[in-house]
Design a protein around this motif. Structure first.
Motif, mmCIF file in Angstrom:
data_model
loop_
_atom_site.group_PDB
_atom_site.id
_atom_site.type_symbol
_atom_site.label_atom_id
_atom_site.label_comp_id
_atom_site.label_asym_id
_atom_site.label_seq_id
_atom_site.Cartn_x
_atom_site.Cartn_y
_atom_site.Cartn_z
ATOM 1 N N THR A 130 38.495 32.843 45.010
ATOM 2 C CA THR A 130 39.763 32.443 45.621
ATOM 3 C C THR A 130 40.807 32.150 44.542
ATOM 4 N N ARG A 131 40.406 31.426 43.528
ATOM 5 C CA ARG A 131 41.339 31.110 42.446
ATOM 6 C C ARG A 131 41.705 32.357 41.664
ATOM 7 N N MET A 132 40.729 33.238 41.427
ATOM 8 C CA MET A 132 41.007 34.471 40.698
ATOM 9 C C MET A 132 42.005 35.347 41.450
ATOM 10 N N SER A 133 41.882 35.412 42.772
ATOM 11 C CA SER A 133 42.796 36.240 43.570
ATOM 12 C C SER A 133 44.216 35.701 43.564
ATOM 13 N N ALA A 134 44.367 34.419 43.253
ATOM 14 C CA ALA A 134 45.700 33.806 43.229
ATOM 15 C C ALA A 134 46.354 33.893 41.849
ATOM 16 N N LEU A 135 45.623 34.382 40.846
ATOM 17 C CA LEU A 135 46.195 34.520 39.505
ATOM 18 C C LEU A 135 47.248 35.625 39.493
ATOM 19 N N PRO A 136 48.210 35.543 38.592
ATOM 20 C CA PRO A 136 49.241 36.583 38.514
ATOM 21 C C PRO A 136 48.660 37.939 38.112
ATOM 22 N N ASP A 137 49.292 39.002 38.561
ATOM 23 C CA ASP A 137 48.899 40.341 38.135
ATOM 24 C C ASP A 137 49.009 40.436 36.612
ATOM 25 N N GLY A 143 41.559 37.491 34.827
ATOM 26 C CA GLY A 143 40.835 37.141 36.043
ATOM 27 C C GLY A 143 41.241 37.972 37.227
ATOM 28 N N ARG A 144 42.561 38.156 37.414
ATOM 29 C CA ARG A 144 43.048 38.933 38.565
ATOM 30 C C ARG A 144 42.688 40.399 38.425
ATOM 31 N N GLU A 145 42.824 40.958 37.235
ATOM 32 C CA GLU A 145 42.523 42.376 37.043
ATOM 33 C C GLU A 145 41.018 42.636 37.133
ATOM 34 N N TYR A 146 40.208 41.684 36.690
ATOM 35 C CA TYR A 146 38.757 41.838 36.817
ATOM 36 C C TYR A 146 38.347 41.864 38.282
#
Length: 245
Positions: free
Chosen positions: A120-127, A131-134
């Motif tokens: 959930t936190r990873m999906s909220a990280l900026p592009d 974390g988000r790209e992984y």
């Protein structure tokens, strides 16, 4: 190593533990004391399969042939890596012990699993953040870190963790290099891993993998490598570059 810190590693839900050397469940994350530890019938960790030098040589030969015939036999690639990588794993452990963050990783033994990731936190990280790209890489390629096989044939408990760590970081390298999971992407990642780790399995994949590529794909790989590194830089990459385990 420090390149994998920050926003992504903060998403791990890992409790800090006291570590008892050579008495730690590498693949279960379960801590136990030397005096009251479970007995694994001569095994060093739960998934360990003790083998002799001759048995390792036979396993290396058979798994190598199988992996060459079908590079997508990840089970055979795993066996090849374990049975041929002892000296490289020792070198990797040495580098980790001499790096503050690497030393912490060896002590705490974090695992990259769905159970240790805060999705959930990873999906909220900026592009553009790791974390988000992984997470996007996992979703788009329909892969999961839980698919990484447990180490079996490494006859040292701490080296077994180093090998497991290498496997679990593999998809992070795909993310950092922006490489898909097709043959072209795997060859590029193996080239990078060969320079980073020195594992014979990676060197073999980086050397023979391009033979399975088309002419245009081979040109893409050659152009990518030559465009970013000359021969001298490539030879010194393993010793001088930031390590990513």
């Amino acid at each position: 190593m420090r390149g994998l810190s920050g926003a992504f590693l903060s998403c791990f839900k890992i409790s800090r533990r006291c570590h008892c050397r050579r008495s730690y469940g590498v693949l279960t994350g379960q801590q136990y004391s030397s005096s009251g530890s479970k007995q694994y019938d001569g095994r060093l960790y739960p998934s360990h399969i003790p083998t002799s030098s001759v048995q390792k040589a036979v396993l290396a030969l058979c798994s190598g042939v199988a992996a060459l015939r079908n590079p997508y036999r990840h089970d055979m690639v795993a066996v090849l890596g374990e049975t041929t990588g002892h000296q490289a794993l020792i070198s990797l452990r040495h580098r980790m012990r001499n790096d503050p963050e690497g030393y912490t990783i060896l002590i705490e033994r974090p695992r990259i699993r769905l159970s240790t990731l805060d999705l959930t936190r990873m999906s909220a990280l900026p592009d553009g953040t790791l974390g988000r790209e992984y997470l996007r890489f996992l979703e788009e390629n329909r892969v999961t870190p839980d698919s990484r096989a447990d180490v079996k044939f490494v006859d040292d408990e701490e080296l077994a963790y180093v090998m497991q760590r290498y496997r679990e970081v593999h998809d992070l390298l795909h993310t950092l290099l922006n490489m898909p999971t097709n043959m072209l992407g795997e060859v590029v990642v193996k080239l990078f891993e060969a320079a980073q780790t020195g594992l014979p399995m990676c060197v073999l994949g980086a050397t023979l993998g391009p033979l399975r590529l088309s002419v245009s794909q081979s040109s893409t790989v050659a152009g990518s490598v030559s465009g970013t590194m000359g021969p001298a830089q490539w030879q010194s990459c393993q010793m001088r570059s930031e390590h990513l385990l």
